[in-house]
Enzyme design. Structure first.
Site, mmCIF file in Angstrom:
data_model
loop_
_atom_site.group_PDB
_atom_site.id
_atom_site.type_symbol
_atom_site.label_atom_id
_atom_site.label_comp_id
_atom_site.label_asym_id
_atom_site.label_seq_id
_atom_site.Cartn_x
_atom_site.Cartn_y
_atom_site.Cartn_z
ATOM 1 N N HIS A 160 4.794 -27.507 12.707
ATOM 2 C CA HIS A 160 6.187 -27.981 12.573
ATOM 3 C C HIS A 160 6.406 -29.331 13.267
ATOM 4 O O HIS A 160 6.984 -30.247 12.694
ATOM 5 C CB HIS A 160 7.173 -26.963 13.152
ATOM 6 C CG HIS A 160 7.001 -25.566 12.630
ATOM 7 N ND1 HIS A 160 6.595 -25.299 11.343
ATOM 8 C CD2 HIS A 160 7.178 -24.353 13.211
ATOM 9 C CE1 HIS A 160 6.537 -23.982 11.168
ATOM 10 N NE2 HIS A 160 6.881 -23.392 12.289
ATOM 11 N N LYS A 186 8.882 -21.707 24.338
ATOM 12 C CA LYS A 186 9.695 -20.489 24.297
ATOM 13 C C LYS A 186 10.444 -20.388 25.626
ATOM 14 O O LYS A 186 10.007 -20.937 26.637
ATOM 15 C CB LYS A 186 8.799 -19.252 24.162
ATOM 16 C CG LYS A 186 7.937 -19.243 22.903
ATOM 17 C CD LYS A 186 8.678 -18.722 21.707
ATOM 18 C CE LYS A 186 7.758 -18.570 20.508
ATOM 19 N NZ LYS A 186 8.501 -18.460 19.241
ATOM 20 N N HIS A 195 7.754 -23.774 6.930
ATOM 21 C CA HIS A 195 9.180 -23.590 6.588
ATOM 22 C C HIS A 195 10.063 -24.710 7.142
ATOM 23 O O HIS A 195 11.167 -24.914 6.677
ATOM 24 C CB HIS A 195 9.670 -22.197 7.009
ATOM 25 C CG HIS A 195 9.968 -22.052 8.468
ATOM 26 N ND1 HIS A 195 9.009 -21.838 9.406
ATOM 27 C CD2 HIS A 195 11.131 -22.122 9.146
ATOM 28 C CE1 HIS A 195 9.562 -21.752 10.597
ATOM 29 N NE2 HIS A 195 10.850 -21.926 10.481
ATOM 30 N N ARG A 201 0.807 -1.222 0.000
ATOM 31 C CA ARG A 201 0.000 0.000 0.000
ATOM 32 C C ARG A 201 0.849 1.287 0.000
ATOM 33 O O ARG A 201 0.437 2.315 -0.478
ATOM 34 C CB ARG A 201 -0.912 -0.006 1.224
ATOM 35 C CG ARG A 201 -2.038 0.997 1.093
ATOM 36 C CD ARG A 201 -3.142 0.750 2.031
ATOM 37 N NE ARG A 201 -2.636 0.537 3.388
ATOM 38 C CZ ARG A 201 -3.415 0.352 4.433
ATOM 39 N NH1 ARG A 201 -4.715 0.340 4.280
ATOM 40 N NH2 ARG A 201 -2.907 0.163 5.631
ATOM 41 N N ASP A 205 1.042 -22.354 17.220
ATOM 42 C CA ASP A 205 2.168 -21.698 16.551
ATOM 43 C C ASP A 205 3.195 -22.712 16.044
ATOM 44 O O ASP A 205 3.744 -22.548 14.963
ATOM 45 C CB ASP A 205 2.834 -20.726 17.547
ATOM 46 C CG ASP A 205 3.906 -19.862 16.901
ATOM 47 O OD1 ASP A 205 3.628 -19.316 15.812
ATOM 48 O OD2 ASP A 205 5.006 -19.737 17.459
HETATM 49 C C1 BG6 Z 1 7.477 -20.019 13.361
HETATM 50 C C2 BG6 Z 1 6.793 -19.596 14.632
HETATM 51 O O1 BG6 Z 1 6.591 -20.728 12.529
HETATM 52 O O2 BG6 Z 1 8.586 -20.860 13.672
HETATM 53 C C3 BG6 Z 1 7.772 -18.885 15.548
HETATM 54 O O3 BG6 Z 1 5.716 -18.725 14.319
HETATM 55 C C4 BG6 Z 1 8.988 -19.733 15.776
HETATM 56 O O4 BG6 Z 1 7.166 -18.568 16.790
HETATM 57 C C5 BG6 Z 1 9.576 -20.219 14.464
HETATM 58 O O5 BG6 Z 1 9.933 -18.942 16.468
HETATM 59 C C6 BG6 Z 1 10.682 -21.216 14.695
HETATM 60 O O6 BG6 Z 1 11.343 -21.438 13.488
HETATM 61 P P1 BG6 Z 1 12.885 -21.776 13.458
HETATM 62 O O7 BG6 Z 1 13.173 -22.012 12.014
HETATM 63 O O8 BG6 Z 1 13.605 -20.576 14.020
HETATM 64 O O9 BG6 Z 1 13.082 -22.982 14.312
#
Ligand code: BG6
Length: 525
Positions: A257, A358, A194, A58, A252
């Site tokens: 993951h 965390k 990811h 934007r 999260d």
């Molecule tokens: C993300 C989460 O998907 O993965 C984050 O939203 C987290 O909270 C992160 O810190 C961890 O990814 P990596 O690659 O640093 O282990």
């Protein structure tokens, strides 16, 4: 097909001539991950000189200011002469179009500009739209693209990349999938996790299905239990508490993951190494997930924790509820541990212990497979430290995949301690990626973006996988949302609350304390 040894020469010239539209181009993800990944792909010959990358957002900006901003973020203060020269060529790929993503009329201008640029560059019009925006804009953006006539129903013409969160529970995930399905076919949607782009995660499948000696060991006949840990030392830096408080550790990290890692360790070999075959096998694992047989309530198998104030290495560390943008009465969990069961022929009776949190003592992701003890304890296990030796119970074999940091695979087995008696000593066979391979491991986003450009969806989550994952975690989240439920506090900088330890201790097991691996250099060899 994915997981093949990638080389620039195997890519078709069409995939190198992609058009990438990055929605949300003023955001952090674009400058921190996407443009660096695309720059690296370009430098390695995966994007042609006439490829097109259009930043869409934007804020008013022209091509030059977009290029300069990206250059500062990607190259930093002291780039090498080679990087600078490469950037000077790469920046010609970058353009910027100002669009209010909520405003349908802006999309006509976007369409015109993109078509003109594609024509100028003689591009085939194979577009990837990366939605690096807030999730609230995902659907409106696709709807507006559609209205502007920019959604052809062919995956070779348009692929759309979506970042999580993919809903916040099963119902909302289904609703989202149904809404996307009105506009896009499943093979046009690339849901990014990811973790699947990490080199060491991809190597799990190669290790299992490319080595005949290990695969048969991944079985209830040999495995006592499996532990998967995704631990982070960070808390809510950078004002992340606002988002995190609506999510929590379960949504999260565990739902996506951690469960994806569990799939790769537990799945059956696919009959072909192709996206749908692999995703079918992962889906079966997710559908087989359930609570342990002994559990009568969620509290018997799943633990929610939240970090309390503490000090780490002498530095004071805030409690979660005192973090920026976190309500002081928040009950959001910053830690989850659970015992899950995979209810199928291969894994019946093998507990999968999963945990993520965390403000743990260190940032480490690992999968530990602990094998059964030999049926007869024929030898004495003697463990010695600098001052004394003592007899201890026999130690089981274990196989550890260290995903990050110090990426490695190590196998612990027993050996005979030199001497006149049969004394057992556990030793490690250790493979460290950093010692064997001189090249740096590619960034997850680099691999994933290349796969989208090539049209390979192996490393992306399919909608049925997503639903199966939500179906498993939803009842736990609902249980934790009851007004009487409170997460158990743990001190920042520790391995989670007491109940997480009891989960294993009650069965005579212990969580592994992930050790820092020393490289040969660090160990002074
Ligand atoms: C993300 C989460 O998907 O993965 C984050 O939203 C987290 O909270 C992160 O810190 C961890 O990814 P990596 O690659 O640093 O282990």
């Amino acid at each position: 097909m994915s997981f093949h040894a990638s080389s620039a020469s195997t890519d078709s010239s069409d995939s190198k001539q992609a058009t990438l539209l990055i929605f949300g181009a003023s955001g952090d993800l674009t400058s921190r991950k996407l443009i660096p990944a695309l720059f690296s792909l370009y430098r390695n010959g995966f994007l042609a000189d006439n490829a097109l990358i259009v930043g869409v957002a934007r804020r008013p900006k022209d091509d030059d200011s977009f290029r300069n901003e990206m250059r500062d973020d990607v190259l930093g203060n002291a780039p090498s002469a080679k990087a600078t020269a490469d950037w000077d060529r790469f920046q010609n790929l970058l353009h910027y179009v100002q669009v209010d993503l909520n405003s349908p009329s802006d999309y006509c201008a976007l369409k015109e500009r993109v078509e003109a640029l594609e024509q100028e560059r003689n591009l085939p019009g194979q577009r990837v739209v990366y939605l690096a925006t807030s999730p609230a804009l995902f659907l409106p953006s696709i709807e507006n693209l559609n209205q502007a006539g920019m959604v052809p129903h062919e995956a070779s013409k348009l692929r759309v990349v979506i970042e999580k969160p993919f809903g916040h529970d099963l119902i909302s995930a289904r609703e989202l999938s149904a809404n996307y399905a009105r506009l896009l076919s499943e093979d046009q949607i690339y849901r990014i996790d990811h973790y699947l782009g990490k080199e060491t995660v991809q190597n799990i499948l190669l290790f299992r299905f490319g080595n005949a000696i290990f695969e048969p060991m991944f079985h209830r006949h040999h495995v006592d239990h499996i532990q998967i840990t995704v631990a982070e030392s960070q808390g809510m830096e950078g004002g992340r508490g606002g988002y995190y408080d609506t999510s929590g550790a379960m949504r999260d990290v565990l739902q996506n993951h951690v469960l994806q890692l569990a799939c790769l360790v537990a799945m059956e070999p696919p009959s072909r190494f192709e996206a749908e075959y692999i995703r079918d096998e992962k889906l079966k694992v997710l559908q087989s997930l359930s609570s342990p047989l002994h559990a009568t309530s969620v509290d018997d198998w799943a633990v929610a924790g939240q970090y309390a104030a503490s000090s780490i290495n002498g530095e004071p560390c805030k409690a979660y509820v005192n973090e920026e943008r976190v309500p002081p009465d928040s009950r959001t969990e910053t830690f989850v541990a659970m015992e899950a069961r995979i209810d199928n022929w291969r894994w019946a009776g093998v507990p999968f212990y999963l945990r993520t949190g965390k403000r743990m003592p260190s940032r480490v992701t690992e999968i530990a497979i602990q094998f059964k003890l030999p049926p007869l304890n024929l030898f004495q296990t003697v463990e010695c430290n600098e001052t004394m030796c003592e007899r201890v119970n026999a130690r089981p074999n274990s196989l550890i995949f260290r995903i990050q940091p110090q990426e490695s695979i190590s196998l612990r087995f027993s050996t005979k301690r030199p001497g006149m008696q049969y004394q057992v000593e556990p030793v490690d066979m250790d493979f460290q990626f950093g010692e064997k391979f001189s090249e740096a491991l590619p960034e997850a986003y680099e691999r994933l973006l290349l796969d989208v450009i090539r049209g390979d969806s192996t490393l992306f989550t399919r909608s049925d996988e997503l639903e199966a994952a939500w179906s498993f975690v939803d009842p736990v989240i609902q249980h934790w949302q009851r007004p009487e439920h409170q997460p158990e506090l743990y001190q920042a900088g520790t391995w989670g609350p007491k109940q997480a330890h009891s989960l294993l201790r009650n069965t005579g097991r212990e969580w592994r304390v992930p050790q820092k691996h020393l490289t040969a250099h660090e160990a002074g060899k």
